[in-house]
Design a protein around this motif. Sequence first.
Motif: not given
Length: 237
Positions: A142, A230, A234
């Motif tokens: 990330k 992802s 998030l």
Amino acid sequence: MSCTFFYYVSVLAENLQLSTQKRLNEDVIDFDLLEDLICYIDENCPSGAVLVFLPGVAEIEMLIDRLSASVRFKGASSDWILPLHSMLSPTDQRKVFQSPPENIRKVILATDIAETSITIDDVVYVVDTGKHKENRYNPQKKMSSIVEDWISRANAKQRRGRAGRVRPGLCFCLYTHHRFEKLMRPFQVPEMLRMPLTELCLQIKSLHLGDIKSFLLKAVEPPKEEAISSAIDLLFK
């Protein structure tokens, strides 16, 4: 339209009487070769500005220091070794469009901002290192980072086209013909595949375009499902 002739690094090494075995390492930018080539152009080629494509600001500043310290570009000539990148103020950027005094050659050291965003009419010679820097996103970590990579064939053709806008020009490519034809990507990696997807996911929801993952997977070159998941995870945190 004026035509542009181009030379690859193996031909340059032969013409400049350089040792190809010593010099030809495409993975690193050879500043000795760059300095020799720019001095060769200044000494042997007719008038016209030189545009050198470099990957980033650090490389630009390094080459400015080397050329300014050389015998060929010392004194008043060093004032016309000009950087060109997005961090410069508009006032500093405007100097690249000015004409130098007689018998002084303008040398512009630029990032890929000069590929399409800016056209400098008096550029006759282009030196292309074949490198640029771009943002890459790692969905596992990330994290985004700026990496140096080879340009695409489309980028190379854009750079080549900067030479000879008003008269026939020359482009010197610091990579081999084999790399251009066989190893370079046809086009640059799409931004969607190398940037965080969080903002794009929010836009999809705000425009009521349906399920985020399903929508993104319909793209011509869709991002990996891992990157999509992802970004969604998030946003829910």
